[in-house]
Design a protein around this motif. Structure first.
Motif, PDB file in Angstrom:
ATOM      1  N   ILE A 120       0.711  -1.153  -0.133  1.00  0.00           N
ATOM      2  CA  ILE A 120       0.119  -0.209  -0.169  1.00  0.00           C
ATOM      3  C   ILE A 120       0.895   1.245   0.076  1.00  0.00           C
ATOM      4  O   ILE A 120       1.880   1.420   0.860  1.00  0.00           O
ATOM      5  CB  ILE A 120      -1.077   0.089   1.187  1.00  0.00           C
ATOM      6  CG1 ILE A 120      -1.774  -1.199   1.080  1.00  0.00           C
ATOM      7  CG2 ILE A 120      -1.591   1.318   1.161  1.00  0.00           C
ATOM      8  CD1 ILE A 120      -2.908  -1.331   2.221  1.00  0.00           C
ATOM      9  N   HIS A 121       0.648   2.212  -0.758  1.00  0.00           N
ATOM     10  CA  HIS A 121       1.279   3.463  -0.891  1.00  0.00           C
ATOM     11  C   HIS A 121       0.330   4.534  -0.437  1.00  0.00           C
ATOM     12  O   HIS A 121      -0.752   4.785  -1.300  1.00  0.00           O
ATOM     13  CB  HIS A 121       1.719   3.651  -2.366  1.00  0.00           C
ATOM     14  CG  HIS A 121       2.673   2.521  -2.983  1.00  0.00           C
ATOM     15  ND1 HIS A 121       3.951   2.386  -3.025  1.00  0.00           N
ATOM     16  CD2 HIS A 121       2.063   1.415  -3.545  1.00  0.00           C
ATOM     17  CE1 HIS A 121       4.392   1.384  -3.483  1.00  0.00           C
ATOM     18  NE2 HIS A 121       3.426   0.784  -4.141  1.00  0.00           N
ATOM     19  N   PHE A 122       0.806   5.317   0.395  1.00  0.00           N
ATOM     20  CA  PHE A 122      -0.037   6.536   0.662  1.00  0.00           C
ATOM     21  C   PHE A 122       0.794   7.603   0.422  1.00  0.00           C
ATOM     22  O   PHE A 122       2.020   7.882   0.693  1.00  0.00           O
ATOM     23  CB  PHE A 122      -0.097   6.581   2.132  1.00  0.00           C
ATOM     24  CG  PHE A 122      -1.196   5.539   3.028  1.00  0.00           C
ATOM     25  CD1 PHE A 122      -2.511   5.798   2.901  1.00  0.00           C
ATOM     26  CD2 PHE A 122      -0.594   4.277   3.396  1.00  0.00           C
ATOM     27  CE1 PHE A 122      -3.530   4.958   3.409  1.00  0.00           C
ATOM     28  CE2 PHE A 122      -1.411   3.631   3.789  1.00  0.00           C
ATOM     29  CZ  PHE A 122      -2.809   3.829   4.002  1.00  0.00           C
ATOM     30  N   VAL A 123       0.093   8.490  -0.557  1.00  0.00           N
ATOM     31  CA  VAL A 123       0.803   9.953  -1.096  1.00  0.00           C
ATOM     32  C   VAL A 123       0.015  10.791  -0.313  1.00  0.00           C
ATOM     33  O   VAL A 123      -1.267  11.194  -0.104  1.00  0.00           O
ATOM     34  CB  VAL A 123       0.425  10.074  -2.522  1.00  0.00           C
ATOM     35  CG1 VAL A 123       0.997  11.442  -2.818  1.00  0.00           C
ATOM     36  CG2 VAL A 123       1.074   8.983  -3.342  1.00  0.00           C
ATOM     37  N   LEU A 124       0.749  11.429   0.791  1.00  0.00           N
ATOM     38  CA  LEU A 124       0.024  12.443   1.817  1.00  0.00           C
ATOM     39  C   LEU A 124       0.165  13.752   1.434  1.00  0.00           C
ATOM     40  O   LEU A 124      -0.768  14.368   2.178  1.00  0.00           O
ATOM     41  CB  LEU A 124       0.993  12.144   3.232  1.00  0.00           C
ATOM     42  CG  LEU A 124       1.309  10.802   3.726  1.00  0.00           C
ATOM     43  CD1 LEU A 124       2.461  10.850   4.532  1.00  0.00           C
ATOM     44  CD2 LEU A 124      -0.052  10.187   4.248  1.00  0.00           C
ATOM     45  N   ASN A 125       0.833  14.150   0.371  1.00  0.00           N
ATOM     46  CA  ASN A 125       1.080  15.532   0.209  1.00  0.00           C
ATOM     47  C   ASN A 125       0.201  15.945  -0.998  1.00  0.00           C
ATOM     48  O   ASN A 125       0.527  15.199  -2.207  1.00  0.00           O
ATOM     49  CB  ASN A 125       2.469  16.054   0.080  1.00  0.00           C
ATOM     50  CG  ASN A 125       2.472  17.526   0.030  1.00  0.00           C
ATOM     51  OD1 ASN A 125       1.600  18.408  -0.499  1.00  0.00           O
ATOM     52  ND2 ASN A 125       3.588  18.031   0.305  1.00  0.00           N
ATOM     53  N   LYS A 126      -0.886  16.592  -1.061  1.00  0.00           N
ATOM     54  CA  LYS A 126      -1.676  17.072  -2.190  1.00  0.00           C
ATOM     55  C   LYS A 126      -1.073  17.448  -3.340  1.00  0.00           C
ATOM     56  O   LYS A 126      -1.249  17.336  -4.710  1.00  0.00           O
ATOM     57  CB  LYS A 126      -2.920  18.060  -1.969  1.00  0.00           C
ATOM     58  CG  LYS A 126      -3.840  17.604  -0.948  1.00  0.00           C
ATOM     59  CD  LYS A 126      -4.650  18.547  -0.886  1.00  0.00           C
ATOM     60  CE  LYS A 126      -5.855  18.245  -0.026  1.00  0.00           C
ATOM     61  NZ  LYS A 126      -7.121  19.222   0.158  1.00  0.00           N
ATOM     62  N   LYS A 127       0.410  17.824  -3.170  1.00  0.00           N
ATOM     63  CA  LYS A 127       1.282  18.287  -4.184  1.00  0.00           C
ATOM     64  C   LYS A 127       1.665  17.385  -4.992  1.00  0.00           C
ATOM     65  O   LYS A 127       1.924  17.507  -6.243  1.00  0.00           O
ATOM     66  CB  LYS A 127       2.519  19.126  -3.391  1.00  0.00           C
ATOM     67  CG  LYS A 127       3.469  19.859  -4.387  1.00  0.00           C
ATOM     68  CD  LYS A 127       4.719  20.513  -3.607  1.00  0.00           C
ATOM     69  CE  LYS A 127       5.574  20.776  -4.711  1.00  0.00           C
ATOM     70  NZ  LYS A 127       6.716  21.327  -3.981  1.00  0.00           N
ATOM     71  N   TYR A 128       1.705  16.172  -4.625  1.00  0.00           N
ATOM     72  CA  TYR A 128       2.139  15.025  -5.297  1.00  0.00           C
ATOM     73  C   TYR A 128       0.951  14.081  -5.622  1.00  0.00           C
ATOM     74  O   TYR A 128       1.206  12.818  -6.103  1.00  0.00           O
ATOM     75  CB  TYR A 128       3.245  14.293  -4.642  1.00  0.00           C
ATOM     76  CG  TYR A 128       4.403  15.092  -4.320  1.00  0.00           C
ATOM     77  CD1 TYR A 128       5.040  15.684  -5.139  1.00  0.00           C
ATOM     78  CD2 TYR A 128       4.619  15.615  -2.791  1.00  0.00           C
ATOM     79  CE1 TYR A 128       6.223  16.305  -4.794  1.00  0.00           C
ATOM     80  CE2 TYR A 128       5.558  16.386  -2.551  1.00  0.00           C
ATOM     81  CZ  TYR A 128       6.392  16.693  -3.514  1.00  0.00           C
ATOM     82  OH  TYR A 128       7.434  17.599  -3.046  1.00  0.00           O
ATOM     83  N   PHE A 129      -0.214  14.389  -5.996  1.00  0.00           N
ATOM     84  CA  PHE A 129      -1.545  13.694  -6.444  1.00  0.00           C
ATOM     85  C   PHE A 129      -1.389  13.368  -7.692  1.00  0.00           C
ATOM     86  O   PHE A 129      -2.259  12.592  -8.056  1.00  0.00           O
ATOM     87  CB  PHE A 129      -2.716  14.522  -5.672  1.00  0.00           C
ATOM     88  CG  PHE A 129      -2.895  13.936  -4.409  1.00  0.00           C
ATOM     89  CD1 PHE A 129      -2.243  13.673  -3.423  1.00  0.00           C
ATOM     90  CD2 PHE A 129      -4.352  14.569  -3.690  1.00  0.00           C
ATOM     91  CE1 PHE A 129      -2.340  13.423  -2.044  1.00  0.00           C
ATOM     92  CE2 PHE A 129      -4.591  14.315  -2.503  1.00  0.00           C
ATOM     93  CZ  PHE A 129      -3.615  13.793  -1.706  1.00  0.00           C
TER      94      PHE A 129
END
Length: 317
Positions: free
Chosen positions: A177-186
């Motif tokens: 599972i990968h969580f991309v936490l920063n909206k900048k990198y969505f």
């Protein structure tokens, strides 16, 4: 002069109307309050991540001195009426029990999952839950087990945790599972650059307790099994949609007088309505959930298929 006056009056009315609408929305949002169980607990892909057990309000658990919460799922029954009648339910054999054990501070410390077939245990898994750390990740250690065909609950080990990105590998050494936490990198290219997900990996935009989007991806940009999440405020969900061709599903979350009281699932195929499930949550005088009823309705308007779950409690002295 008259034209200027008229303009000012129109502008004032528009501003007052906008402020009133904004205030109305803010009041509506502020009405939502936390109950014992968070609405996202009923979202399977969220509650299955037992390393992130944010689903229970530890303050309420501690105040009510709850030691254990047992959730028991029973078989469904056919009902011709829309009125809930507990006397008509077949509670002879449970399908599954989930036993959550808390310490006196209200923190979840153990989870036991048991599956049944005609009253016979076919699977049992027990997990010891550690203290929350970064990203509220809790180590989950699998204890005594009775292995069976229904054993499909995995724990996750942290592979990497940073401010912008976190990844976790399942105990089967296959799922990631990968969580991309920063909206900048969505964006898709940013996700590929940071996470480099494989086709079988799950990508989640957002945090474990507030996912914004969940999907799998091939060739950097081709997304499948897509779920999108909308919220009223904080992480109280409003609408969750799921696309898995040819199916498209919608789940609307209902709140009454600020309290979560159920949700409605609708399933479509090629924009054609197929079925819906209405789930109603019942509370006792202490605002503790006691039962949830799931009523399935078909497009043809035939008999409803109904399942239910019971919530029972044990307490500290």
């Amino acid at each position: 002069m008259k034209r200027t006056l008229v303009y000012l009056l129109i502008l004032s009315g528009f501003l007052l109307s906008s402020c009133a609408q904004k205030k109305k929305v803010e009041v509506r949002k502020s009405e939502i309050v936390a109950d014992l169980i968070h609405p996202l607990y009923f979202q399977e892909e969220v509650s299955s991540l037992i390393n992130f057990p944010f689903w229970f309000n530890d303050s309420i658990i501690a105040r009510q001195k709850i030691r254990q919460l047992t959730v028991t799922s029973f078989k469904g029954v056919i009902s011709d009426t829309s009125i809930y009648n507990p006397e008509s339910e077949d509670e002879t054999f449970p399908k599954r029990t989930l036993i959550y054990t808390f310490n006196q501070s209200g923190r979840l410390v153990q989870l036991q999952i048991t599956d049944f077939s005609e009253g016979i245990v076919i699977s049992n898994q027990s997990f010891q839950i550690g203290k929350p750390g970064q990203l509220n990740y809790c180590e989950a250690i699998q204890k005594d087990n009775l292995y069976g065909v229904e054993n499909n609950t995995f724990t996750y080990d942290a592979a990497r945790i940073s401010a912008n990105y976190a990844s976790f590998v399942a105990s089967n050494d296959m799922d990631l599972i990968h969580f991309v936490l920063n909206k900048k990198y969505f964006g898709p290219l940013s996700v590929d650059s940071i996470a480099s997900p494989l086709p079988n990996d799950w990508v989640i935009l957002g945090s474990p307790d507030k996912p914004m989007k969940r999907y799998k991806v091939r060739n950097k940009v081709k997304e499948t099994s897509i779920s999108n999440y909308e919220y009223f405020q904080s992480n109280f969900p409003k609408l969750i949609t799921n696309e898995d061709y040819p199916f498209f599903k919608k789940r609307y979350f209902n709140y009454q007088k600020g309290h979560f009281n159920g949700y409605i699932d609708s399933t479509f195929i090629d924009e054609t309505f197929v079925t819906s499930v209405r789930s109603f949550i019942y509370y006792d005088s202490k605002r503790l959930p006691t039962k949830i009823i799931h009523k399935k309705e078909h497009a043809e308007g035939v008999n409803n298929y109904q399942t239910h779950e019971l919530f029972t409690y044990s307490y500290y002295p």
